[in-house]
Design an enzyme around this catalytic site. Structure first.
Site, PDB file in Angstrom:
ATOM      1  CG  ASN A   1      -1.827   1.143   1.350  1.00  0.00           C
ATOM      2  OD1 ASN A   1      -1.445   2.263   1.048  1.00  0.00           O
ATOM      3  ND2 ASN A   1      -3.048   0.881   1.786  1.00  0.00           N
TER       4      ASN A   1
ATOM      5  CG  ASP B   1      -3.831  -6.262   8.984  1.00  0.00           C
ATOM      6  OD1 ASP B   1      -3.709  -6.379   7.742  1.00  0.00           O
ATOM      7  OD2 ASP B   1      -4.924  -6.428   9.565  1.00  0.00           O
TER       8      ASP B   1
ATOM      9  CG  PHE C   1      -3.601   5.949   2.659  1.00  0.00           C
ATOM     10  CD1 PHE C   1      -2.745   6.459   3.610  1.00  0.00           C
ATOM     11  CD2 PHE C   1      -4.103   4.657   2.843  1.00  0.00           C
ATOM     12  CE1 PHE C   1      -2.382   5.711   4.722  1.00  0.00           C
ATOM     13  CE2 PHE C   1      -3.750   3.893   3.961  1.00  0.00           C
ATOM     14  CZ  PHE C   1      -2.881   4.432   4.901  1.00  0.00           C
ATOM     15  N   GLY C   2      -6.872   6.127   1.722  1.00  0.00           N
ATOM     16  CA  GLY C   2      -7.951   5.310   2.297  1.00  0.00           C
ATOM     17  C   GLY C   2      -9.127   6.147   2.776  1.00  0.00           C
ATOM     18  CE1 TYR C   3     -13.539   2.929   4.234  1.00  0.00           C
ATOM     19  CE2 TYR C   3     -11.358   1.997   4.616  1.00  0.00           C
ATOM     20  CZ  TYR C   3     -12.652   1.859   4.189  1.00  0.00           C
ATOM     21  OH  TYR C   3     -13.085   0.646   3.706  1.00  0.00           O
TER      22      TYR C   3
ATOM     23  CE  LYS D   1      -3.241   8.980   8.524  1.00  0.00           C
ATOM     24  NZ  LYS D   1      -3.369   8.250   7.261  1.00  0.00           N
TER      25      LYS D   1
ATOM     26  CG  HIS E   1      -4.337   4.130  12.911  1.00  0.00           C
ATOM     27  ND1 HIS E   1      -4.464   5.374  12.352  1.00  0.00           N
ATOM     28  CD2 HIS E   1      -4.391   3.253  11.871  1.00  0.00           C
ATOM     29  CE1 HIS E   1      -4.591   5.257  11.028  1.00  0.00           C
ATOM     30  NE2 HIS E   1      -4.557   3.983  10.711  1.00  0.00           N
ATOM     31  NE  ARG E   2       0.072   2.904   8.781  1.00  0.00           N
ATOM     32  CZ  ARG E   2      -1.152   3.282   8.397  1.00  0.00           C
ATOM     33  NH1 ARG E   2      -1.458   4.564   8.244  1.00  0.00           N
ATOM     34  NH2 ARG E   2      -2.082   2.374   8.164  1.00  0.00           N
TER      35      ARG E   2
HETATM   36  P1  ITT Z   1      -0.906  -4.259   2.795  1.00  0.00           P
HETATM   37  O1  ITT Z   1      -1.621  -5.469   3.335  1.00  0.00           O
HETATM   38  O2  ITT Z   1      -0.077  -4.557   1.572  1.00  0.00           O
HETATM   39  O3  ITT Z   1      -0.099  -3.565   3.855  1.00  0.00           O
HETATM   40  P2  ITT Z   1      -3.579  -3.142   2.591  1.00  0.00           P
HETATM   41  O4  ITT Z   1      -4.116  -1.806   2.149  1.00  0.00           O
HETATM   42  O5  ITT Z   1      -4.236  -4.373   2.004  1.00  0.00           O
HETATM   43  O6  ITT Z   1      -1.999  -3.166   2.316  1.00  0.00           O
HETATM   44  P3  ITT Z   1      -4.633  -3.727   5.216  1.00  0.00           P
HETATM   45  O7  ITT Z   1      -5.112  -5.084   4.887  1.00  0.00           O
HETATM   46  O8  ITT Z   1      -3.977  -3.495   6.556  1.00  0.00           O
HETATM   47  O9  ITT Z   1      -3.591  -3.195   4.156  1.00  0.00           O
HETATM   48  O10 ITT Z   1      -5.871  -2.736   5.071  1.00  0.00           O
HETATM   49  C1  ITT Z   1      -5.896  -1.521   5.713  1.00  0.00           C
HETATM   50  C2  ITT Z   1      -6.977  -0.656   5.088  1.00  0.00           C
HETATM   51  O11 ITT Z   1      -7.526   0.180   6.134  1.00  0.00           O
HETATM   52  C3  ITT Z   1      -6.386   0.293   4.057  1.00  0.00           C
HETATM   53  O12 ITT Z   1      -6.446  -0.248   2.758  1.00  0.00           O
HETATM   54  C4  ITT Z   1      -7.259   1.530   4.214  1.00  0.00           C
HETATM   55  O13 ITT Z   1      -8.435   1.388   3.474  1.00  0.00           O
HETATM   56  C5  ITT Z   1      -7.619   1.498   5.701  1.00  0.00           C
HETATM   57  N1  ITT Z   1      -6.652   2.308   6.474  1.00  0.00           N
HETATM   58  C6  ITT Z   1      -5.659   1.865   7.302  1.00  0.00           C
HETATM   59  N2  ITT Z   1      -4.958   2.887   7.806  1.00  0.00           N
HETATM   60  C7  ITT Z   1      -5.490   4.008   7.282  1.00  0.00           C
HETATM   61  C8  ITT Z   1      -5.189   5.366   7.402  1.00  0.00           C
HETATM   62  O14 ITT Z   1      -4.170   5.800   8.120  1.00  0.00           O
HETATM   63  N3  ITT Z   1      -5.958   6.238   6.732  1.00  0.00           N
HETATM   64  C9  ITT Z   1      -6.996   5.814   5.993  1.00  0.00           C
HETATM   65  N4  ITT Z   1      -7.334   4.562   5.794  1.00  0.00           N
HETATM   66  C10 ITT Z   1      -6.586   3.639   6.430  1.00  0.00           C
END
Ligand code: ITT
Length: 198
Positions: free
Chosen positions: A11, A71, A152-154, A175, A180-181
């Site tokens: 990711n 994760d 990214f993501g949400y 951020k 959390h990260r």
């Molecule tokens: P890897 O397994 O290759 O690391 P992935 O995206 O599949 O990549 P996950 O299974 O851990 O990883 O899924 C985490 C999801 O949760 C990620 O794709 C986002 O949609 C969301 N997420 C996690 N951390 C986030 C963040 O800091 N901001 C926004 N969305 C987040």
């Protein structure tokens, strides 16, 4: 720190955030792509911690270097903690990040309970079989509409009441200071320093 670590993630958003935080602590990292690795790890665990360990061990075995995996996911109270470990797959294969957060907003339409939290589990696996783990959490609410383009993501729909901003409206540094990260990696670094001194 003299040892080099592989970041066990595909990711790009995570890679950027983890790389920046770990660099501050002098941890040198490479990506699976830098090593020409394309290991697809099946996330068969039921917890963030289990899935992080599966990824760290698989990449460590393939790279023959210590590997750090993340994760993570978004747990929404009104969805009984979902999408949780399924955050990356929420809504099925065809959706991108925007499709997933729009689906989330739609599924919470008319819902006044908006509380949620992000969780991050970090796992590190060493070629000698040793492992380290850490977790971090960030509480917030789900906004009524997306705001901000960062992250990214949400991120555009995850609202932090104390800052009156979504993650998407924060700089990378802002951020990471509360995410959390960021929190999981801070705890992990402490454990790593202790481990490497032994
Ligand atoms: P890897 O397994 O290759 O690391 P992935 O995206 O599949 O990549 P996950 O299974 O851990 O990883 O899924 C985490 C999801 O949760 C990620 O794709 C986002 O949609 C969301 N997420 C996690 N951390 C986030 C963040 O800091 N901001 C926004 N969305 C987040």
């Amino acid at each position: 720190m003299s040892e080099k670590f592989v970041l066990a993630t595909h990711n790009p958003g995570k890679l950027k955030e983890m790389g920046a935080i770990l660099a501050q602590f002098g941890v040198e990292v490479v990506s699976p792509r830098d090593l020409g690795l394309t290991v697809d790890v099946e996330e068969t665990g039921t917890t963030f911690a289990e899935n992080a360990m599966l990824k760290a061990k698989a990449i460590c075995a393939a790279a023959k270097l210590p590997a750090i995996a993340d994760d993570s996911g978004l747990c929404v109270d009104a969805l009984n903690g979902g999408p949780g470990v399924y955050s990356a797959r929420y809504g099925g294969e065809g959706l991108d990040d925007k499709g997933r957060y729009m689906l989330l907003l739609n599924s919470l339409r008319g819902q006044s309970t908006r509380t949620a939290h992000f969780t991050c589990a970090i796992a590190c696996a060493f070629p000698n079989g040793d492992t380290l783990t850490a977790e971090g959490r960030c509480d917030g609410t789900i906004a009524y509409a997306p705001m901000g383009e960062g992250g990214f993501g949400y991120d555009p729909v995850f609202f932090v009441p104390e800052l009156k901003k979504t993650f998407g409206q924060l700089t990378a540094e802002e951020k990471s200071a509360i995410s959390h990260r960021g929190r999981a990696l801070e705890s992990f670094i402490g454990k790593l320093e202790t481990y490497l001194k032994k």
